[in-house]
Structures are given as structure tokens and as C-alpha cells.
Design a protein around this motif. Structure first.
Motif, PDB file in Angstrom:
ATOM      1  N   ASP A  77     -27.197  -8.840  -1.043  1.00  0.00           N
ATOM      2  CA  ASP A  77     -26.689  -9.868   0.070  1.00  0.00           C
ATOM      3  C   ASP A  77     -25.475  -9.342   0.641  1.00  0.00           C
ATOM      4  N   ASP A  88     -15.428  -3.313  -0.494  1.00  0.00           N
ATOM      5  CA  ASP A  88     -15.679  -4.763  -0.326  1.00  0.00           C
ATOM      6  C   ASP A  88     -14.421  -5.262   0.506  1.00  0.00           C
ATOM      7  N   GLY A  91     -18.463   4.098   4.725  1.00  0.00           N
ATOM      8  CA  GLY A  91     -17.072   4.301   3.950  1.00  0.00           C
ATOM      9  C   GLY A  91     -17.607   4.489   2.585  1.00  0.00           C
ATOM     10  N   GLU A 103     -13.879   3.700   8.681  1.00  0.00           N
ATOM     11  CA  GLU A 103     -12.610   3.169   8.197  1.00  0.00           C
ATOM     12  C   GLU A 103     -11.638   2.838   9.381  1.00  0.00           C
TER      13      GLU A 103
END
Ligand code: COA
Length: 264
Positions: free
Chosen positions: A22, A66, A109, A133
Motif C-alpha cells: 500500500d 519512506d 530512489g 531525489e
């Protein structure tokens, strides 16, 4: 045992699936804890001969670090975050057992950096690689500036990081970022087939190949103990010579039979 990854051991191959579909399997602190632990398991468990890293779901391998964990970090904390990522990825890169990335979608990333830390990569036709990034005012921090340059060369590495261009599967193949492109349904099987071939070879020698090739592409003298790749190769060649597997491999060739390696 793990909260963010799934593991499955079959035929000596540990499939490690990053399991946050998710959130497109983004790498948070818990994923790093689990990856760190599972690579130790790969090292220590004699039943495990090799490993695959992949992502849960049809859409992403890993869509990056994250980003929700970036808020409010000061310089020292940001440096610690990068160091933590680099350390875990070094552990993957230096594993004496082969660890292959099966890239099944976005590898962006930190996801691209994770794939590049593996010994080599296969990807599905829907894979997309990138270092986005600079869109966030950042640079890659988990080894990407170095490994992307090693894999695709300086000019292309500069371009990809500066433009954030997403590389599709065929371009990744052309650039040498991946070794093979497969249909999504056959990605894991194809990766396992390659690992079964590798697992039929002398395990100590495979570990030495990894060690020597890593020295060839890494200039950090702390990492190479001040030795050149050629010095390292001479030493590793000597180490192989005194293994039982070397005696078995050469005897099997001369006796025209299949070698039975023990990893000793
Ligand atoms: N960190 C945290 N969460 C992430 C994430 C990341 N790197 N990448 C994706 N997610 C989350 C999204 O926030 C979203 O969560 P929500 O449903 O709670 O809102 C979920 O994963 C699905 O992503 P979404 O953006 O809705 O999917 P999409 O198909 O529209 O876009 C991407 C896919 C990969 C293009 C897009 O998610 C993206 O650009 N991700 C960030 C890539 C990045 O910059 N990575 C480098 C980080 S340093």
C-alpha cells in the motif's frame, strides 16, 4: 519474526519480499531493521544458499525511502539515516552468498539503490528505475551516487540523477542496469533458474568472485583494506586452492564426472 518482509525458502533460495504494497514498499526504519536481520539469516543459515530480493504487489519493487520519515531531521540525524541505509546495503553487497534483485515494478530512489546493492538484477517488462531525489531537494544517500556511476558510467549517472529521468526495462537492459528483462509472471522463476545454476558451483569460489568483483568497482580504501583488486584476486585464488571443493572440482573434471561441492 519480521514485520515488513516475507520470506520463503525453497531449494536453498530464500525469497525476501518487501511487503508494504500500500506504500509501494517504501523503505522505512522497520524495513531496514528487517533487511539487516534477514541478511544475517542468509549468512548464518546453512540451509540458505542464495537469496532474491523483490517487492510485494504488481506495481513496485520499492518506490524509495519512506518520505514520511524525513520530516524534521537535523543534519546529524539525516547523516545517520544515510549511514544506516549504506550499512545495510553494504551488508547485501558483501554477502558471500549471491543476492539477486528481481525488480517487479518501480525501483526509485532507495529502491533503485537497493537493487544496485544486489549482486545483479533481473526485471519485469513494467519495471521503472530512477533516482528522483533532486525533485525533493535531496541526493541519493544509500550509495546511489556511487553504484549508479559504477553500473552505467559517469555521464549517464550524472544525467539520470540530474534529470530524474525514469528508465524503463529495455533502457535498463541497454545501460547494463539489469541483466535480463522478463514477463512479470516469469520474473521469479527466471531468477531462481539462474540461482540454481550458481548453486551448483563451488560456494567458497562464488564468495571469492563476489569479494574480488566488489573490490574492482569500489575505490573506498577502508572497504578494500588498502588492497588493489589484483592483490585481492591473487589472495582469493590462493584461498580457493586450499578448499576441498577445488580438489573435488578438478578431480571431477579429470574423472569426467559432475562435481559434488560441499562448500568447504
Ligand atoms: N515514501 C512514502 N510513501 C510513498 C512513497 C515513498 N517513497 N512512494 C509511494 N508512497 C505512497 C504514497 O504516498 C501513497 O500512499 P497513500 O495511498 O497513503 O497516499 C501510496 O504509496 C501509493 O503511491 P501513489 O503516489 O498514490 O502511486 P502513483 O501510482 O500515483 O505513483 C510513484 C507512483 C512511484 C510515481 C509515486 O508514488 C512516487 O513518485 N513516489 C515517490 C518516489 C520517490 O521520490 N522516491 C524517492 C524517495 S527519496
Amino acid at each position: 519474526m519480521y514485520s515488513t518482509i516475507l520470506t520463503n525458502l525453497e531449494n536453498g533460495i530464500l525469497t525476501i519480499t518487501i511487503n508494504r504494497p500500500d506504500k509501494l514498499n517504501a523503505l522505512n526504519a522497520a524495513v531496514f531493521t528487517d533487511l539487516d536481520k534477514v541478511i544475517d539469516e542468509v549468512t548464518c543459515n546453512v540451509e540458505i544458499k542464495s537469496a532474491i530480493i523483490t517487492g510485494a504487489g504488481p506495481k513496485a519493487f520499492v518506490a524509495g525511502a519512506d518520505i514520511t520519515e524525513f520530516g524534521g531531521l537535523n543534519k546529524e540525524q539525516a547523516m545517520a539515516l544515510a549511514k544506516r541505509g549504506q550499512d545495510v546495503f553494504f551488508k547485501i553487497e558483501n554477502s558471500k552468498k549471491p543476492i539477486i534483485a528481481a525488480v517487479n515494478g518501480f525501483a526509485l530512489g532507495g529502491g533503485c539503490e537497493l537493487a544496485m546493492a544486489c549482486h545483479f538484477r533481473l526485471c519485469s517488462e513494467n519495471a521503472k528505475f530512477g533516482q528522483p531525489e533532486v525533485n525533493l531537494g535531496l541526493i541519493p544517500g544509500y550509495g546511489g551516487t556511487q553504484r549508479l556511476t559504477q553500473l552505467v558510467g559517469k555521464g549517464k549517472s550524472m544525467e539520470l540523477q540530474m534529470t530524474t529521468h525514469m528508465v524503463d526495462a529495455n533502457e535498463a537492459l541497454q545501460l547494463g542496469l539489469v541483466n535480463y528483462v522478463t514477463a512479470a509472471e516469469s520474473l521469479l522463476e527466471r531468477t531462481k533458474d539462474i540461482l540454481l545454476v550458481i548453486q551448483s558451483k563451488a560456494p567458497v569460489a562464488i564468495g571469492k568472485v563476489i569479494e574480488c568483483v566488489n573490490v574492482a568497482v569500489v575505490s573506498d580504501s577502508a572497504y578494500t583494506n588498502g588492497k588493489s583488486g589484483y592483490d585481492k584476486e591473487v589472495e582469493a585464488f590462493g584461498d580457493c586452492f586450499i578448499t576441498e571443493d577445488m580438489k573435488e572440482g578438478t578431480a571431477a573434471f579429470l574423472e569426467k564426472r559432475k562435481a559434488n561441492f560441499k562448500g568447504k
